[in-house]
Enzyme design. Structure first.
Site, short mmCIF file in Angstrom:
data_model
loop_
_atom_site.label_atom_id
_atom_site.label_comp_id
_atom_site.label_asym_id
_atom_site.label_seq_id
_atom_site.Cartn_x
_atom_site.Cartn_y
_atom_site.Cartn_z
N CYS A 104 30.59 -16.81 -2.94
CA CYS A 104 31.37 -17.19 -4.13
C CYS A 104 32.86 -17.03 -3.83
CB CYS A 104 30.97 -16.32 -5.31
SG CYS A 104 31.62 -16.89 -6.88
N HIS A 105 33.64 -18.10 -4.06
CA HIS A 105 35.06 -18.07 -3.76
C HIS A 105 35.84 -17.26 -4.79
CE1 HIS A 105 33.70 -21.69 -1.61
NE2 HIS A 105 34.70 -21.47 -0.79
N ASP A 150 21.78 -1.50 -22.26
CA ASP A 150 22.05 -0.10 -21.94
C ASP A 150 22.49 0.68 -23.18
OD1 ASP A 150 22.65 2.14 -20.05
OD2 ASP A 150 24.68 1.78 -20.80
N GLU A 158 30.39 -17.65 -12.30
CA GLU A 158 31.15 -16.61 -13.00
C GLU A 158 30.69 -16.49 -14.46
OE1 GLU A 158 33.50 -17.64 -9.44
OE2 GLU A 158 32.39 -18.79 -10.92
#
Length: 302
Positions: free
Chosen positions: A63-64, A113, A99
C-alpha cells in the site's frame, strides 16, 4: 510496490461500510446516552478510524503512502445494528479504497472492544467497499473505430538515416488503449510537407492525428508552426498538461513547443521527438483527451 510514477494526480474518493451488531437494546441506549464505561463510543471509534486510515501503509506492505486530505465517519443506528460509513479523499495517483476499508474495520473493532464488557453478544459484520471514484473506474469510454494516424517528423529518418522509435512508441501506447493507427508516415522537417500530410489525412476523415518530432528549438524544428497555421480551435490545456506532467519528471520538458487543437473535427496533437517524451505525453493525455470527441458530438460535460 506497484510503480505508479507514470500516473497523474486525480481526485480519489472511497467510502467503506462496516456493521456492528449488538444483542440488546440496552447497549444502544448506553451508547446514545454516553454511559459506556470505557467512554464515548462514537467519538473514540471515530478517532481510531482516523488513525487507522493514516497508518494503512504501515500495515499493508504493497500500500502506497498517500496524502490523506479528508476522512469522515458517519454512524446510523437501525434497531440493534450500527452502520458505519467511512469516506476518504485524496488528490493523488492511486485510490483510497483500502484506506477506507481499513478505517471502517478499525472503527468497528474499537466499538467491539468498548462494548464487550456490557454486551457479550456484539458482532462485527459485512466490512465492504460501497463506492470509489477517480482513476480507471471513472474513465470515459474510448470511442470505437477511432480513425487514427501517426506522423513522424524527421529529416534524418525520412532520408533513411536512423530508425523511428518515437512513432512506434505512440502506436504501442495506442494499442494498449485498443486504438489502431490506420496510417503511419514519416515526413521531413519541412512545413509544407507536414501541412500537406495533415490536410490529406483530414480530407480522408481521420479523427485523431498524433505527430512526433520537430517541437524543439533548432532552426529545422517547425512542427508547431506548421500545425498552428492549420488549427482552427486551439486547446491550450493539452500542451499545458503534457508539459506540466513532463516537468515533474524531466526539468527540460519546459522547452517543448508542442501544440494541440482541432482542424474541423480532427484532433491534432504534436509531441516531442524522443521516445521518453512521447511516452510521457501519452501517459499524461490519454485516455482523458479522447473526451473531446464526445464534446464534439454535443454530449454533456461530466
Amino acid at each position: 510496490m506497484v510503480d505508479i510514477t507514470h500516473k497523474s494526480n486525480t481526485l480519489r474518493i472511497a467510502t467503506a461500510q462496516a456493521i456492528v451488531q449488538v444483542s440488546k437494546a440496552e447497549t444502544i441506549t448506553a451508547i446514545q446516552e454516553r454511559n459506556v464505561p470505557k467512554g464515548d463510543v462514537f467519538e473514540m471509534a471515530k478517532a481510531a478510524g482516523f488513525l487507522a486510515v493514516k497508518k494503512t501503509p504501515d500495515l499493508l506492505p504493497d500500500c502506497h503512502p498517500i496524502p490523506v486530505e479528508y476522512t469522515g465517519v458517519n454512524y446510523r443506528i437501525e434497531d440493534l445494528t450500527i452502520v458505519i460509513e467511512l469516506t476518504v479523499k485524496t488528490i493523488y495517483k492511486t485510490g483510497v479504497e483500502v484506506e477506507a476499508m481499513h478505517g471502517a474495520s478499525v472503527v468497528a473493532l474499537t466499538m467491539y472492544d468498548m462494548l464487550k464488557p456490557i454486551d457479550k453478544g456484539v458482532e462485527i459484520r459485512n466490512i465492504r467497499l460501497l463506492e470509489k471514484k477517480g482513476g480507471k473506474s471513472d474513465r470515459k469510454a474510448i470511442p470505437e473505430n477511432l480513425k487514427t494516424a501517426v506522423i513522424v517528423c524527421s529529416d534524418s529518418i525520412s532520408n533513411g538515416i536512423g530508425e523511428d522509435k518515437s512513432g512506434k512508441k505512440i502506436i504501442e501506447k495506442l494499442e494498449a488503449l485498443k486504438i489502431a493507427a490506420s496510417d503511419y508516415s514519416i515526413v521531413a522537417d519541412d512545413k509544407a510537407s507536414i501541412q500537406e500530410k495533415i490536410k490529406s489525412l483530414c480530407l480522408a476523415d481521420y479523427q485523431l492525428i498524433l505527430i512526433t518530432g520537430g517541437t524543439g528549438l533548432s532552426h529545422r524544428d517547425v512542427t508547431p508552426e506548421a500545425v498552428s497555421e492549420l488549427i482552427e480551435k486551439e486547446i491550450p490545456g493539452i500542451a499545458e498538461t503534457a508539459r506540466n506532467y513532463g516537468q515533474d519528471r524531466m526539468p527540460t520538458a519546459m522547452l517543448s513547443r508542442s501544440v494541440g487543437g482541432l482542424i474541423g473535427e480532427t484532433l491534432v496533437i504534436t509531441m516531442p521527438g524522443s521516445t521518453g517524451g512521447v511516452a510521457e505525453y501519452m501517459d499524461a493525455l490519454f485516455p482523458q483527451v479522447l473526451h473531446v470527441f464526445s464534446v464534439i458530438e454535443g454530449k454533456k460535460h461530466d
